[in-house]
Structure formats: C-alpha cells, structure tokens
Design an enzyme around this catalytic site. Structure first.
Site, mmCIF file in Angstrom:
data_model
loop_
_atom_site.group_PDB
_atom_site.id
_atom_site.type_symbol
_atom_site.label_atom_id
_atom_site.label_comp_id
_atom_site.label_asym_id
_atom_site.label_seq_id
_atom_site.Cartn_x
_atom_site.Cartn_y
_atom_site.Cartn_z
ATOM 1 N N ASN A 1 47.539 -19.238 1.902
ATOM 2 C CA ASN A 1 46.283 -19.400 2.629
ATOM 3 C C ASN A 1 45.209 -19.651 1.576
ATOM 4 O OD1 ASN A 1 43.989 -19.201 4.141
ATOM 5 N ND2 ASN A 1 44.442 -17.193 5.012
ATOM 6 N N LYS B 1 45.371 -16.585 -0.928
ATOM 7 C CA LYS B 1 46.178 -15.434 -0.505
ATOM 8 C C LYS B 1 47.618 -15.897 -0.367
ATOM 9 C CE LYS B 1 42.578 -13.476 2.343
ATOM 10 N NZ LYS B 1 42.096 -13.694 3.677
ATOM 11 N N ARG C 1 48.576 -22.422 5.575
ATOM 12 C CA ARG C 1 47.608 -22.293 6.675
ATOM 13 C C ARG C 1 46.569 -23.403 6.513
ATOM 14 N NH1 ARG C 1 42.973 -17.751 7.709
ATOM 15 N NH2 ARG C 1 42.448 -18.492 9.772
ATOM 16 N N HIS D 1 41.628 -19.437 14.861
ATOM 17 C CA HIS D 1 42.484 -18.240 14.964
ATOM 18 C C HIS D 1 43.704 -18.510 15.847
ATOM 19 C CE1 HIS D 1 38.645 -15.595 14.374
ATOM 20 N NE2 HIS D 1 39.274 -15.716 13.214
ATOM 21 N N LEU E 1 39.309 -9.548 17.195
ATOM 22 C CA LEU E 1 38.026 -9.014 16.739
ATOM 23 C C LEU E 1 38.141 -8.579 15.288
ATOM 24 C CD1 LEU E 1 37.266 -6.764 19.888
ATOM 25 C CD2 LEU E 1 36.846 -9.226 19.582
ATOM 26 N N GLY E 2 37.782 -9.478 14.402
ATOM 27 C CA GLY E 2 37.764 -9.157 12.975
ATOM 28 C C GLY E 2 36.398 -9.497 12.443
ATOM 29 N N GLY F 1 35.587 -12.453 11.426
ATOM 30 C CA GLY F 1 35.447 -13.577 12.358
ATOM 31 C C GLY F 1 36.073 -13.112 13.665
ATOM 32 N N ARG G 1 28.142 -13.971 11.595
ATOM 33 C CA ARG G 1 27.864 -15.217 12.332
ATOM 34 C C ARG G 1 27.241 -14.924 13.687
ATOM 35 N NH1 ARG G 1 33.840 -17.547 11.870
ATOM 36 N NH2 ARG G 1 34.208 -16.376 9.963
ATOM 37 N N ASP H 1 30.394 -4.453 8.208
ATOM 38 C CA ASP H 1 31.657 -3.726 8.325
ATOM 39 C C ASP H 1 31.554 -2.709 9.464
ATOM 40 O OD1 ASP H 1 33.768 -1.785 7.934
ATOM 41 O OD2 ASP H 1 34.079 -2.750 5.995
ATOM 42 N N ARG I 1 33.260 -0.197 10.193
ATOM 43 C CA ARG I 1 33.406 1.220 9.846
ATOM 44 C C ARG I 1 32.039 1.831 9.569
ATOM 45 N NH1 ARG I 1 38.467 -0.376 6.207
ATOM 46 N NH2 ARG I 1 37.092 -2.162 6.044
ATOM 47 N N GLY J 1 39.643 -4.928 16.389
ATOM 48 C CA GLY J 1 40.432 -4.776 17.616
ATOM 49 C C GLY J 1 41.600 -3.821 17.451
ATOM 50 N N ASN K 1 41.823 -1.408 15.039
ATOM 51 C CA ASN K 1 41.494 -0.103 14.452
ATOM 52 C C ASN K 1 40.383 0.677 15.134
ATOM 53 O OD1 ASN K 1 43.301 -0.075 12.065
ATOM 54 N ND2 ASN K 1 42.168 -1.939 11.583
ATOM 55 N N GLU L 1 49.446 -13.197 11.154
ATOM 56 C CA GLU L 1 49.376 -14.655 11.013
ATOM 57 C C GLU L 1 50.381 -15.158 9.973
ATOM 58 O OE1 GLU L 1 45.025 -13.955 10.894
ATOM 59 O OE2 GLU L 1 44.908 -15.978 11.697
HETATM 60 P P1 AMP Z 1 39.640 -8.827 9.655
HETATM 61 O O1 AMP Z 1 38.680 -9.977 9.546
HETATM 62 O O2 AMP Z 1 40.617 -8.961 10.762
HETATM 63 O O3 AMP Z 1 40.271 -8.469 8.337
HETATM 64 O O4 AMP Z 1 38.749 -7.545 10.047
HETATM 65 C C1 AMP Z 1 37.746 -7.045 9.219
HETATM 66 C C2 AMP Z 1 36.883 -6.098 10.006
HETATM 67 O O5 AMP Z 1 37.702 -5.033 10.525
HETATM 68 C C3 AMP Z 1 35.779 -5.453 9.187
HETATM 69 O O6 AMP Z 1 34.542 -5.536 9.871
HETATM 70 C C4 AMP Z 1 36.220 -4.016 9.116
HETATM 71 O O7 AMP Z 1 35.197 -3.129 9.079
HETATM 72 C C5 AMP Z 1 36.981 -3.832 10.415
HETATM 73 N N1 AMP Z 1 37.809 -2.636 10.338
HETATM 74 C C6 AMP Z 1 38.874 -2.422 9.534
HETATM 75 N N2 AMP Z 1 39.335 -1.158 9.698
HETATM 76 C C7 AMP Z 1 38.529 -0.569 10.609
HETATM 77 C C8 AMP Z 1 38.461 0.742 11.202
HETATM 78 N N3 AMP Z 1 39.324 1.689 10.867
HETATM 79 N N4 AMP Z 1 37.492 0.967 12.107
HETATM 80 C C9 AMP Z 1 36.604 0.021 12.443
HETATM 81 N N5 AMP Z 1 36.613 -1.218 11.921
HETATM 82 C C10 AMP Z 1 37.556 -1.512 11.010
#
Ligand code: AMP
Length: 397
Positions: free
Chosen positions: A7, A14, A90, A179, A208-209, A211, A240, A283, A285, A333, A335, A384
């Site tokens: 990727n 990656k 990718r 995605h 839900l990440g 992105g 975004r 983030d 968290r 999504g 976590n 992925e």
């Molecule tokens: P991704 O783009 O799929 O890698 O997701 C990244 C996002 O996932 C970031 O905003 C992280 O803060 C969130 N994330 C990862 N672990 C957790 C968690 N334990 N609780 C809430 N958000 C999380």
C-alpha cells in the site's frame, strides 16, 4: 504461496507478507518518510519483536529494496525471495475502467495513469510502488486491487451529481466511492457470520476510521456509498469536512482572502472532528475522554459525527427498501462502543436495539444487537490486506 501486499503512499509504504493458505501474516511493516530526511523502516516478523531501522530512503525503489531485505535477510528474515509468488497493490482510483481486481500489465499501468487526475496524490504514488516492485522482483506477477471497484455497481441515480450531464461525459465527474475493499470484505464476512447468502441480504457497512464512509450493499452489490469523486464527501471524518454546501469554498476564499489550495487544505486537513473540536484532536480516543469529562468541543464534534452516520443509515435504509444488518468497522467502528451507542440508540425507528454489554467489545467480531432487535447490529473488523491477498492469489495461482 506467499503474497506481498503493498500500500504505497507518496511518502510511505505499508506492507504485509501473507500466506495464501493459512492466511497468516508472516511479516508486516511500514517505510516512513520516503524522500524526506529521517526515513525509517519499522516491521514485525511473525512471533518476533518490532524492528526499527533508521536509514536513508531517497525514493520508493530504495524502500522496496529495504522491504525485500527485511523479508529475506539471514538473521530475522521470514522467506527467500523466490518464495514470494505474487504482489498485490492497493490502488486508490480505478475510475470507471476497473470493476474488479486485475493482473498488472503495461495496459493496466497506462489505464491507472489515465485516471490519475481523479486521484492526483494517490495514483501516481501507487504507480511508483508498482514500478519499484517490477524492478526489484522481475517476473513476479502483480495484481491491482482498486478502492473504487466494489462501488462500480452503483446505479446512475446514485452516482450522478446534479451537474450538467456533459461534465460527467467530458470529465468523468461523478461519485466513485472509496474504501471499497473494506466494504466488500465486511459485507461478505457479515453474511458468513449470519449464515446467509449475501444475495438475500440488505447490509449497511459503516467504515468509521480516520477516513470514514458508509455503503449500502443490497444482494451482495454496492448500490450507494457516501464518498464521491474524491474521499472528501460524505461523513464528517478525522480532519475532513464530509458533505458541505460547495458555496462555502468561495465564501471562505473571499472572507479569508485565501486561494483554492488553502481552502482545499482547510476542508481536508483542518476540518472534521478536529476542526469541530477547536483542534482538540482528530483521534477519537482523545475526543471520547474529553467528551466524558464535559469538554464542549469534543461533545460538539462527536455528536455531529454520530448524527451524520445516523442520517446516512436512514438514507440507505430507504435506498434499499429496508435493512437486515448494520456493520461497524475500522478504528472507531471496531473499537468505540461509545460512538456506536450514540448512533445505535437512535435506530429505534427501524426496530434496532443495542445490547449494551455486547457493545463493550473492541476489535472483535461480535453481534451487538439486542435479542429483540429487528435489525442485526454487528462489529466486523475489516482486513483490507487480507482481501487484497485473496484477490491476488485468485488471479495468479
Ligand atoms: P483507522 O483509520 O481505521 O486506522 O482508524 C483510526 C481512528 O480509530 C483514530 O481516530 C483512532 O482514534 C480510532 N481508534 C482506534 N482505537 C480506538 C479506541 N479504542 N477507541 C476509540 N477510537 C479508536
């Protein structure tokens, strides 16, 4: 057969080496700051500690050389070079040309180049990765797996913008969605978990990440998704905006005396939950912790994020004429039970109920709906790289 999954971004790369039979990850890692001072490769061979090597990486050719060195070196390598049977790449944008993964040849490379103006930051970087692998592993078959391909089944009513039709014909301006590898993997996996044929299901996937996007998958095919011409449309994301009135661009340019590039940067890098929280964090968290402590900006940002997801779920339920399962995937999504609850507690209108105990799950497949729920709510971690490895194996075995 061992499959190398690549990727490639503009300054990062990656990689994962995956065994096609056991589907185990034999090694995974990342080259960072390619072409920038302070570059390094970080990787973890299966069952070993993480290894970090700080070393100059003037270009992607050197990065690929280092990846191969990491995978094959005598001390802690995991394979010999001739064991790598194929490489899966990718590719972010396949335009309308690619509706599924393909074996890479010169014609495919030309076609990826041809749609590069639709993803000017990503496709050229992806192509550099392909060229570097061809140089380092001559004769090893390679496969292109496109982020857009799964969404190519969208009907015209879903993919057209309300622009003059000639703009679609002349420039290909339409909604493509991204995605796709994740939406495809998660929807198929959800059908497996439910023990049903995907053809008989209406599934909404919430990726839900950092992105983020939602898709409506009816009978195994994507019929709508929230990202558009670029990955800026749709949900509010880490940094975004997601959907906005396009007039905002001109308005901000006048007010701030800024350029199109400045506003593009604002919409992509300074907005989303980061911007809404007054730059507290992108983030989730951090945002969740602050929300619980009563931080007004964090609450504003996370509430707006969850509300936008809820709206798309409502829209896609209408688009499919119902919904059987709603899946949550990617960093947030998978976590964040906190965010899932904010969304799911407002789904009573489709008869969905949440099992709060089950919703405590992190990063594991789990049904989170209540016993009385009319719609299955599920956490389905995405993968992925595995999806890319599977396509690569199927096309090259
Ligand atoms: P991704 O783009 O799929 O890698 O997701 C990244 C996002 O996932 C970031 O905003 C992280 O803060 C969130 N994330 C990862 N672990 C957790 C968690 N334990 N609780 C809430 N958000 C999380």
């Amino acid at each position: 057969m061992k499959i190398l999954v690549i990727n490639c971004g503009s300054s990062s790369l990656k990689f994962q080496l995956i065994d096609s039979e056991s589907e185990a990850v034999i090694c995974k890692g990342l080259c960072e700051r390619i072409g920038i001072e302070g570059s390094r490769i970080v990787y973890t061979p299966e069952g070993k500690d993480k290894i970090t090597i700080e070393t100059p990486m003037p270009d992607h050719n050197r990065a690929i050389e280092l990846v191969i060195e990491a995978l094959t070196n005598k001390e802690n390598g995991v394979v010999s070079l001739d064991e790598i049977g194929a490489v899966g790449h990718r590719i972010v944008h396949g335009g309308e040309k690619f509706t599924k993964s393909v074996v890479i040849n010169e014609e495919v490379i030309k076609a990826i180049e041809d749609v590069s103006d639709l993803a000017p930051l990503h496709n050229p970087a992806n192509l550099i990765g392909i060229r570097a692998c061809q140089k380092a592993m001559p004769g090893v078959p390679m496969v292109a797996v496109f982020d857009t391909a799964f969404h190519q089944t969208m009907p015209q009513e879903a993919y057209l913008y309300g622009l003059p039709y000639s703009y679609y014909e002349k420039y290909g301006i339409r909604r493509y969605g991204f995605h796709g590898t994740s939406h495809s993997y998660v929807s198929k996996r959800a059908a497996q978990i439910l023990g049903k044929d995907a053809k008989d299901l209406k599934i909404i996937v919430c990726h839900l990440g950092n992105g983020a996007s939602v898709s409506a998958v009816k009978g195994g095919e994507c019929i709508d998704t929230s990202m558009g011409l670029t990955p800026l449309e749709g949900l509010i994301m880490g940094t975004r905006t997601g959907d906005i009135d396009p007039s905002v661009v001109e308005f901000v340019m006048k007010k701030e005396n800024s350029s199109v590039a400045d506003v593009t940067n604002l919409l992509n890098k300074k907005s989303g939950v980061f911007g809404l929280s007054d730059e507290l964090s992108s983030d989730f968290r951090d945002l969740e912790d602050a929300y619980v402590e009563g931080h007004a900006g964090a609450k504003r940002a996370v509430d707006a994020f969850a509300y936008r997801v809820l709206k798309y779920i409502g829209a896609y339920t209408a688009a499919m004429g119902g919904v059987d399962a709603i899946c949550f995937t990617a960093g947030v999504g998978e976590n964040s039970g906190f965010v899932r609850k904010l969304i799911c507690e407002r789904l009573g209108f489709i008869g969905a109920t949440l099992d709060e105990e089950a919703n405590k799950v992190r990063g594991k497949e789990q049904e989170i709906s209540g016993a009385d729920s009319k719609v299955k709510l599920m956490v389905v971690p995405t993968n992925e790289e595995l999806a890319i490895a599977r396509d690569t194996y199927e096309l090259t075995k």
